[in-house]
Design a protein around this motif. Structure first.
Motif, PDB file in Angstrom:
ATOM      1  N   LYS A 148       6.758 -15.681   4.144  1.00  0.00           N
ATOM      2  CA  LYS A 148       5.628 -15.093   4.873  1.00  0.00           C
ATOM      3  C   LYS A 148       5.372 -13.653   4.442  1.00  0.00           C
ATOM      4  O   LYS A 148       4.222 -13.226   4.313  1.00  0.00           O
ATOM      5  N   GLU A 149       6.469 -12.895   4.259  1.00  0.00           N
ATOM      6  CA  GLU A 149       6.369 -11.473   3.951  1.00  0.00           C
ATOM      7  C   GLU A 149       7.736 -10.969   3.517  1.00  0.00           C
ATOM      8  O   GLU A 149       8.772 -11.521   3.906  1.00  0.00           O
ATOM      9  N   THR A 150       7.755  -9.940   2.688  1.00  0.00           N
ATOM     10  CA  THR A 150       8.990  -9.237   2.363  1.00  0.00           C
ATOM     11  C   THR A 150       8.824  -7.777   2.751  1.00  0.00           C
ATOM     12  O   THR A 150       7.698  -7.318   3.013  1.00  0.00           O
ATOM     13  N   LEU A 151       9.919  -7.054   2.781  1.00  0.00           N
ATOM     14  CA  LEU A 151       9.828  -5.623   3.064  1.00  0.00           C
ATOM     15  C   LEU A 151       8.882  -4.947   2.080  1.00  0.00           C
ATOM     16  O   LEU A 151       8.021  -4.146   2.463  1.00  0.00           O
ATOM     17  N   LYS A 152       9.013  -5.296   0.802  1.00  0.00           N
ATOM     18  CA  LYS A 152       8.200  -4.639  -0.223  1.00  0.00           C
ATOM     19  C   LYS A 152       6.716  -4.934  -0.044  1.00  0.00           C
ATOM     20  O   LYS A 152       5.886  -4.013  -0.057  1.00  0.00           O
ATOM     21  N   THR A 153       6.350  -6.214   0.128  1.00  0.00           N
ATOM     22  CA  THR A 153       4.930  -6.544   0.247  1.00  0.00           C
ATOM     23  C   THR A 153       4.343  -5.975   1.535  1.00  0.00           C
ATOM     24  O   THR A 153       3.193  -5.537   1.562  1.00  0.00           O
ATOM     25  N   GLY A 154       5.137  -5.978   2.615  1.00  0.00           N
ATOM     26  CA  GLY A 154       4.662  -5.410   3.870  1.00  0.00           C
ATOM     27  C   GLY A 154       4.435  -3.913   3.775  1.00  0.00           C
ATOM     28  O   GLY A 154       3.433  -3.381   4.277  1.00  0.00           O
ATOM     29  N   LEU A 155       5.343  -3.215   3.118  1.00  0.00           N
ATOM     30  CA  LEU A 155       5.205  -1.770   2.970  1.00  0.00           C
ATOM     31  C   LEU A 155       4.072  -1.414   2.015  1.00  0.00           C
ATOM     32  O   LEU A 155       3.391  -0.399   2.194  1.00  0.00           O
ATOM     33  N   MET A 156       3.837  -2.260   1.009  1.00  0.00           N
ATOM     34  CA  MET A 156       2.688  -2.059   0.119  1.00  0.00           C
ATOM     35  C   MET A 156       1.384  -2.244   0.892  1.00  0.00           C
ATOM     36  O   MET A 156       0.426  -1.482   0.718  1.00  0.00           O
ATOM     37  N   ALA A 157       1.340  -3.259   1.754  1.00  0.00           N
ATOM     38  CA  ALA A 157       0.153  -3.481   2.582  1.00  0.00           C
ATOM     39  C   ALA A 157      -0.082  -2.292   3.505  1.00  0.00           C
ATOM     40  O   ALA A 157      -1.224  -1.897   3.756  1.00  0.00           O
ATOM     41  N   ALA A 158       1.011  -1.717   3.992  1.00  0.00           N
ATOM     42  CA  ALA A 158       0.909  -0.578   4.904  1.00  0.00           C
ATOM     43  C   ALA A 158       0.199   0.601   4.237  1.00  0.00           C
ATOM     44  O   ALA A 158      -0.788   1.127   4.766  1.00  0.00           O
ATOM     45  N   VAL A 159       0.677   1.029   3.075  1.00  0.00           N
ATOM     46  CA  VAL A 159       0.060   2.198   2.435  1.00  0.00           C
ATOM     47  C   VAL A 159      -1.364   1.886   1.985  1.00  0.00           C
ATOM     48  O   VAL A 159      -2.221   2.773   1.955  1.00  0.00           O
ATOM     49  N   GLY A 210      -0.625 -15.187  15.348  1.00  0.00           N
ATOM     50  CA  GLY A 210      -0.492 -13.994  14.537  1.00  0.00           C
ATOM     51  C   GLY A 210      -1.593 -13.800  13.523  1.00  0.00           C
ATOM     52  O   GLY A 210      -2.089 -14.755  12.923  1.00  0.00           O
ATOM     53  N   ILE A 211      -1.973 -12.536  13.344  1.00  0.00           N
ATOM     54  CA  ILE A 211      -2.975 -12.134  12.360  1.00  0.00           C
ATOM     55  C   ILE A 211      -2.366 -11.045  11.490  1.00  0.00           C
ATOM     56  O   ILE A 211      -1.739 -10.112  11.988  1.00  0.00           O
ATOM     57  N   SER A 212      -2.541 -11.168  10.199  1.00  0.00           N
ATOM     58  CA  SER A 212      -2.119 -10.108   9.289  1.00  0.00           C
ATOM     59  C   SER A 212      -3.028  -8.901   9.503  1.00  0.00           C
ATOM     60  O   SER A 212      -4.219  -9.068   9.745  1.00  0.00           O
ATOM     61  N   GLY A 213      -2.474  -7.695   9.406  1.00  0.00           N
ATOM     62  CA  GLY A 213      -3.332  -6.557   9.746  1.00  0.00           C
ATOM     63  C   GLY A 213      -3.098  -5.259   9.005  1.00  0.00           C
ATOM     64  O   GLY A 213      -3.958  -4.378   9.021  1.00  0.00           O
ATOM     65  N   LEU A 214      -1.957  -5.081   8.361  1.00  0.00           N
ATOM     66  CA  LEU A 214      -1.650  -3.781   7.764  1.00  0.00           C
ATOM     67  C   LEU A 214      -2.669  -3.369   6.704  1.00  0.00           C
ATOM     68  O   LEU A 214      -3.053  -2.192   6.625  1.00  0.00           O
ATOM     69  N   ASP A 215      -3.101  -4.298   5.882  1.00  0.00           N
ATOM     70  CA  ASP A 215      -4.037  -3.972   4.797  1.00  0.00           C
ATOM     71  C   ASP A 215      -5.351  -3.397   5.301  1.00  0.00           C
ATOM     72  O   ASP A 215      -6.035  -2.690   4.558  1.00  0.00           O
TER      73      ASP A 215
END
Length: 395
Positions: free
Chosen positions: A68-79, A298-303
């Motif tokens: 579903k997600e990794t730390l790296k992809t989630g943190l990339m989406a965040a920035v 759930g909805i993806s949202g960081l990006d």
């Protein structure tokens, strides 16, 4: 190395107007109308400079659900979305419910050198609500915020015991308030909110109510604040932008999206809602492509964090400055996050340059492509964390 952001309109709690910002040794060294010398000069004409967004509610799925997600992809989406500090929830497998796992996730997340991670361990073992974790040990090692995330703390005695401990350390419980016995009624959320208001009033300890969604909850929050009870709360930007009358699996979320009338009340009472979060909840395409009843919440949202914020501003004619406060200064204040959440000399250079005249670029760095948004106003141009560029939308 010195970095200069020049010719930008600044929106923040302490600094507003047109200024040049000098960054050196990870800090905001000078805010001036002069043009200091620098090694790197960023011309921010026609852009807006804001503090890095602080999102205190996100699920990065690792360990256990890396599909579903990794730390790296989630943190990339965040920035990508303008988020420079990220609260990471414990609904992983195994749960983040002990010091070893918490430290491991923190170390690995920090190693990616993207957004600042804040690990939020679970309050009870395996998030089961039966037995308290060793929260004193976790507090001793720097963890002060706890949540069983999607699992409400049903047992009032456990909630009372943990609040009594956390009161001594100014810690915070983030509670997902839900009583499933009253599902599909207006009481499902507010009954537990009412209990937590009473427990906070009695103990003096701090409770943060996750992703509020009902009119009853708003009334209880307003009461708590009028009585100076240590209650704070959040709302997701999804609940301010979306409804789900069509039962779209992409919009399936817990708590459910509001109807138009309730959404209107949320908007009208934003002054009583402390912060806005993404509740980033990535899922695979296969999971979200199921029939509505079987699809996960759930909805993806960081990006899309900043574009969603900008869209709220335009849709409801709300000053962007007021919304920026709820995702920068306010979360820093509530969660005692030092030297971030503001553009101020001596603060860490967590800074985002945005263009409110452009639209979201449509890119999704998260593994979770479960976004129901087609178009959003606003685009992140540059995200700087700790004085270093982590996302560059100019390329």
């Amino acid at each position: 190395m010195k970095m200069l952001i020049k010719n930008s309109k600044v929106i923040s709690h302490s600094t507003n107007g047109y200024f040049n910002i000098l960054i050196e040794d990870h800090l905001i060294r000078k805010i001036t109308t002069n043009i200091p010398e620098a090694d790197i000069v960023i011309d921010a004409s026609n852009l807006i400079t804001i503090p890095g967004i602080i999102d205190m509610h996100a699920h990065l799925r690792e360990p256990g659900y890396e599909y579903k997600e990794t730390l790296k992809t989630g943190l990339m989406a965040a920035v990508h979305g303008g988020v420079t500090t990220l609260g990471i929830m414990p609904n992983t497998n195994p749960s983040i419910d002990n010091l070893k796992i918490a430290n491991n996730i923190k170390t690995r997340a920090q190693a990616y050198n993207l957004a600042r991670p804040i690990i939020i361990p679970s309050l009870t073992k395996n998030r089961a609500g039966k037995e308290l974790n060793n929260i004193k040990l976790l507090i001793k090692n720097g963890y002060k915020f706890f949540s069983d995330d999607g699992n409400p703390i049903y047992d009032a005695k456990i909630m009372f015991e943990s609040l009594t401990i956390l009161k001594k350390f100014n810690g915070i419980i983030i509670n997902h308030c839900e009583d499933t016995r009253f599902k599909n009624t207006d009481l499902f959320e507010s009954l537990m909110v009412a209990r937590d208001v009473e427990l906070s009033k009695y103990t003096g300890a701090r409770v943060h109510i996750a992703h509020i969604s009902t009119s009853n909850t708003i009334d209880l929050i307003k009461y708590a604040k009028s009585e100076n009870i240590n209650i704070t709360c959040e709302v997701t930007f999804h609940h301010l932008l979306l409804t789900n009358r069509e039962k779209d699996p992409l919009k399936k979320i817990n708590p459910p999206l509001p109807d138009i009338q309730t959404q209107k009340k949320l908007i009208e009472n934003l002054e009583h809602i402390d912060i806005i979060v993404s509740d980033h909840a990535p899922h695979s395409f296969e999971e979200k492509n199921l029939e509505y009843e079987n699809a996960p919440n759930g909805i993806s949202g960081l990006d899309v964090f900043f574009p969603a914020l900008c869209s709220i501003s335009k849709k409801y004619n709300i000053d962007l400055e007021k919304l920026i406060e709820k995702v920068t200064y306010q979360p820093a204040k509530i969660f005692n996050l030092n030297n971030i959440g503001d553009i101020k000399e001596g603060y860490y250079a967590d800074i985002v340059l945005v263009d409110t005249n452009k639209t979201w670029d449509g890119k999704i760095f998260s593994k979770g492509k479960n976004l129901p948004y087609k178009q959003l106003h606003g685009k992140v141009i540059l995200t700087i964390v700790n004085g270093e560029i982590k996302y560059d939308g100019r390329k």
